[in-house]
Scaffold this active site. Structure first.
Site, PDB file in Angstrom:
ATOM      1  N   HIS A 101      -6.397  53.375  39.814  1.00 37.66           N
ATOM      2  CA  HIS A 101      -6.743  53.344  38.393  1.00 37.66           C
ATOM      3  C   HIS A 101      -5.768  54.237  37.625  1.00 37.66           C
ATOM      4  O   HIS A 101      -5.508  55.380  38.012  1.00 37.66           O
ATOM      5  CB  HIS A 101      -8.180  53.839  38.222  1.00 37.66           C
ATOM      6  CG  HIS A 101      -8.589  54.013  36.790  1.00 37.66           C
ATOM      7  ND1 HIS A 101      -8.260  53.099  35.801  1.00 37.66           N
ATOM      8  CD2 HIS A 101      -9.292  54.992  36.174  1.00 37.66           C
ATOM      9  CE1 HIS A 101      -8.748  53.516  34.650  1.00 37.66           C
ATOM     10  NE2 HIS A 101      -9.372  54.659  34.846  1.00 37.66           N
ATOM     11  N   ASN A 138      -4.846  54.857  29.649  1.00 35.57           N
ATOM     12  CA  ASN A 138      -5.986  54.431  30.473  1.00 35.57           C
ATOM     13  C   ASN A 138      -6.657  53.215  29.814  1.00 35.57           C
ATOM     14  O   ASN A 138      -7.286  53.339  28.769  1.00 35.57           O
ATOM     15  CB  ASN A 138      -6.966  55.614  30.578  1.00 35.57           C
ATOM     16  CG  ASN A 138      -8.201  55.290  31.404  1.00 35.57           C
ATOM     17  OD1 ASN A 138      -8.475  54.134  31.716  1.00 35.57           O
ATOM     18  ND2 ASN A 138      -8.956  56.325  31.743  1.00 35.57           N
ATOM     19  N   CYS A 162     -14.504  52.097  34.468  1.00 36.43           N
ATOM     20  CA  CYS A 162     -13.114  51.853  34.901  1.00 36.43           C
ATOM     21  C   CYS A 162     -13.028  51.276  36.309  1.00 36.43           C
ATOM     22  O   CYS A 162     -11.980  50.775  36.714  1.00 36.43           O
ATOM     23  CB  CYS A 162     -12.315  53.141  34.820  1.00 36.43           C
ATOM     24  SG  CYS A 162     -12.348  53.851  33.172  1.00 36.43           S
TER      25      CYS A 162
HETATM   26  N1  COA Z   1      -2.875  68.091  22.664  1.00 39.53           N
HETATM   27  C1  COA Z   1      -2.810  69.430  22.675  1.00 39.53           C
HETATM   28  N2  COA Z   1      -3.788  70.210  23.191  1.00 39.53           N
HETATM   29  C2  COA Z   1      -4.856  69.589  23.699  1.00 39.53           C
HETATM   30  C3  COA Z   1      -4.984  68.193  23.692  1.00 39.53           C
HETATM   31  C4  COA Z   1      -3.945  67.447  23.146  1.00 39.53           C
HETATM   32  N3  COA Z   1      -3.976  66.106  23.102  1.00 39.53           N
HETATM   33  N4  COA Z   1      -6.155  67.865  24.260  1.00 39.53           N
HETATM   34  C5  COA Z   1      -6.761  69.013  24.602  1.00 39.53           C
HETATM   35  N5  COA Z   1      -5.970  70.062  24.251  1.00 39.53           N
HETATM   36  C6  COA Z   1      -6.258  71.464  24.437  1.00 39.53           C
HETATM   37  C7  COA Z   1      -7.733  71.737  24.406  1.00 39.53           C
HETATM   38  O1  COA Z   1      -8.190  71.925  23.084  1.00 39.53           O
HETATM   39  C8  COA Z   1      -7.816  73.013  25.206  1.00 39.53           C
HETATM   40  O2  COA Z   1      -7.423  74.091  24.387  1.00 39.53           O
HETATM   41  P1  COA Z   1      -8.133  75.529  24.526  1.00 39.53           P
HETATM   42  O3  COA Z   1      -7.854  75.968  25.927  1.00 39.53           O
HETATM   43  O4  COA Z   1      -7.472  76.324  23.465  1.00 39.53           O
HETATM   44  O5  COA Z   1      -9.587  75.250  24.296  1.00 39.53           O
HETATM   45  C9  COA Z   1      -6.740  72.782  26.252  1.00 39.53           C
HETATM   46  O6  COA Z   1      -5.819  71.863  25.718  1.00 39.53           O
HETATM   47  C10 COA Z   1      -7.338  72.198  27.504  1.00 39.53           C
HETATM   48  O7  COA Z   1      -6.455  72.465  28.477  1.00 39.53           O
HETATM   49  P2  COA Z   1      -6.846  72.188  29.966  1.00 39.53           P
HETATM   50  O8  COA Z   1      -8.304  72.292  30.193  1.00 39.53           O
HETATM   51  O9  COA Z   1      -5.970  73.050  30.813  1.00 39.53           O
HETATM   52  O10 COA Z   1      -6.395  70.703  30.105  1.00 39.53           O
HETATM   53  P3  COA Z   1      -6.283  69.910  31.438  1.00 39.53           P
HETATM   54  O11 COA Z   1      -5.124  70.383  32.225  1.00 39.53           O
HETATM   55  O12 COA Z   1      -7.606  69.826  32.141  1.00 39.53           O
HETATM   56  O13 COA Z   1      -5.935  68.467  30.883  1.00 39.53           O
HETATM   57  C11 COA Z   1      -7.015  66.371  30.502  1.00 39.53           C
HETATM   58  C12 COA Z   1      -6.872  67.835  30.046  1.00 39.53           C
HETATM   59  C13 COA Z   1      -8.063  65.710  29.646  1.00 39.53           C
HETATM   60  C14 COA Z   1      -5.673  65.690  30.330  1.00 39.53           C
HETATM   61  C15 COA Z   1      -7.423  66.345  32.004  1.00 39.53           C
HETATM   62  O14 COA Z   1      -8.533  67.174  32.203  1.00 39.53           O
HETATM   63  C16 COA Z   1      -7.773  64.956  32.473  1.00 39.53           C
HETATM   64  O15 COA Z   1      -6.924  64.087  32.534  1.00 39.53           O
HETATM   65  N6  COA Z   1      -9.017  64.721  32.853  1.00 39.53           N
HETATM   66  C17 COA Z   1      -9.438  63.401  33.312  1.00 39.53           C
HETATM   67  C18 COA Z   1      -9.600  62.484  32.131  1.00 39.53           C
HETATM   68  C19 COA Z   1      -9.779  61.057  32.531  1.00 39.53           C
HETATM   69  O16 COA Z   1      -9.043  60.559  33.339  1.00 39.53           O
HETATM   70  N7  COA Z   1     -10.782  60.405  31.956  1.00 39.53           N
HETATM   71  C20 COA Z   1     -11.057  59.035  32.172  1.00 39.53           C
HETATM   72  C21 COA Z   1     -11.594  58.787  33.528  1.00 39.53           C
HETATM   73  S1  COA Z   1     -11.899  57.100  33.774  1.00 39.53           S
END
Ligand code: COA
Length: 317
Positions: A242, A272, A108
């Site tokens: 980004h 993204n 990215c």
């Molecule tokens: N819908 C509903 N629930 C979801 C889900 C979705 N689309 N995706 C994940 N979950 C659930 C998971 O299964 C997990 O459930 P569990 O706790 O029962 O196991 C829970 O939500 C995860 O929650 P949490 O860890 O609090 O999420 P988060 O606040 O960290 O948000 C992301 C998750 C992925 C949105 C966040 O971590 C993020 O944006 N990370 C960076 C990703 C990114 O930018 N990647 C590319 C970089 S170039």
């Protein structure tokens, strides 16, 4: 280096969070609260090369540069349907250019890595006009049964034509080999001699690790560049970050102690789009008349690798 023109192209198919609710255990509320994303563009009837060529032609027209003037083409791409030839070779033929070209993969952060490469070529006197095209289809890397990843991404292409100038005030690139937090294993052909496990898998992401690393590294890069150049953050018109997640953008903004108006975003409409996200946003800002000659912009991106890249540029158009 200075940016002479920009362009972008996105697929026609709009996939809203509500549409995802139809086949995934997810909700518009979860996606909106955790990411800010409301919809994304996903490849359907078009191919990535179509978007790349459209973005490239728009950038050339915006710059008023003819294809015959191009000395080099850099394409930033993580994945497309061809392993070879490089996408830049296809773009070259489709736009009618004859200059040499190559692809890079800095995930990215690719646009800023490409700007830095272009700056080096221009400084060395090896080129006068360079086309950069960031074309990405991350929706083809994820499993559409995995709610952890597929809701986050969208496809698109962003391009810029750059030429001689001194608009690049500072640049910082970093790579920290952390291959466990974000990766995809692609399928390669088997041979009779291969040993060991050679399985392939759609995109794997440790979301929280990526989130924290993105926020801390991007904030550190920006602070470092501002300190190095002596540019006061009050004099920065926009921080063009980004577009991965609105909460990441907001966390970086908070750590920099800045106002929301200085952090334009379109992640809510595109998700993204990997390395295409920064040039797409830049192009939108330019076409909406939000950039004036002399504006100071901070660009910052992060991605798989883990790579980060940031630069400070003056808008010179
Ligand atoms: N819908 C509903 N629930 C979801 C889900 C979705 N689309 N995706 C994940 N979950 C659930 C998971 O299964 C997990 O459930 P569990 O706790 O029962 O196991 C829970 O939500 C995860 O929650 P949490 O860890 O609090 O999420 P988060 O606040 O960290 O948000 C992301 C998750 C992925 C949105 C966040 O971590 C993020 O944006 N990370 C960076 C990703 C990114 O930018 N990647 C590319 C970089 S170039």
């Amino acid at each position: 280096m200075k940016i002479l023109g920009t362009g972008c192209a996105n697929p026609s198919c709009v996939v809203t969070n509500q549409m995802l609710e139809g086949f995934l255990d997810t909700s518009d509320q979860w996606i909106t609260e955790r990411t800010g994303i409301k919809e994304r563009r996903v490849m359907s009837s078009e191919r990535l090369i179509d978007l790349a060529v459209s973005a490239a032609n728009k950038a050339l027209a915006d710059a008023g540069v003819g294809v015959e003037e191009l000395d080099f083409i850099i394409c930033s791409n993580v994945v497309n349907e061809y392993a070879t030839p490089a996408m830049s070779c296809m773009i070259q033929g489709a736009i009618g250019a004859t200059c040499p070209c190559l692809d890079i993969n800095a995930a990215c952060a690719g646009f800023i890595f490409a700007l830095d490469m272009a700056e080096d070529k221009l400084r060395a006197g090896k080129a006068d006009k360079i086309l950069i095209v960031c074309a990405e289809e991350p929706t083809r890397m994820v499993s559409w049964e995995d709610r952890n990843t597929c809701v986050l991404f969208g496809d698109g292409a962003g391009a810029a034509v750059v030429g001689q100038g001194d608009a690049m005030k500072a640049v910082k690139l970093t790579t920290a080999s952390r291959t466990d937090v974000l990766y995809q294993l692609r399928r390669l052909e088997p041979t009779p001699y291969l040993q060991g496990d050679h399985s392939f898998a759609p995109l794997v992401m440790k979301g929280r690790d990526v989130f924290k690393t993105a926020v801390s590294s991007s904030t550190a890069d920006i602070k470092d560049l501002l300190a190095r150049t002596g540019i006061d953050s009050a004099d920065v018109k926009y921080f063009v970050l980004h577009q991965a997640n609105e909460r990441i953008i907001d966390s970086i903004r908070g750590l920099l102690g800045e106002q929301p108006e200085k952090f334009p975003h379109n992640v809510e409409r595109y998700g993204n789009t990997s390395s295409a996200s920064v040039p797409i946003l830049l192009d939108e800002l330019s076409r909406e008349g939000k950039l004036q000659k002399g504006d100071i912009l901070v660009l910052s991106a992060f991605g798989a690798g883990f790579t980060t890249a940031a630069c400070i540029i003056e808008w010179t158009k």
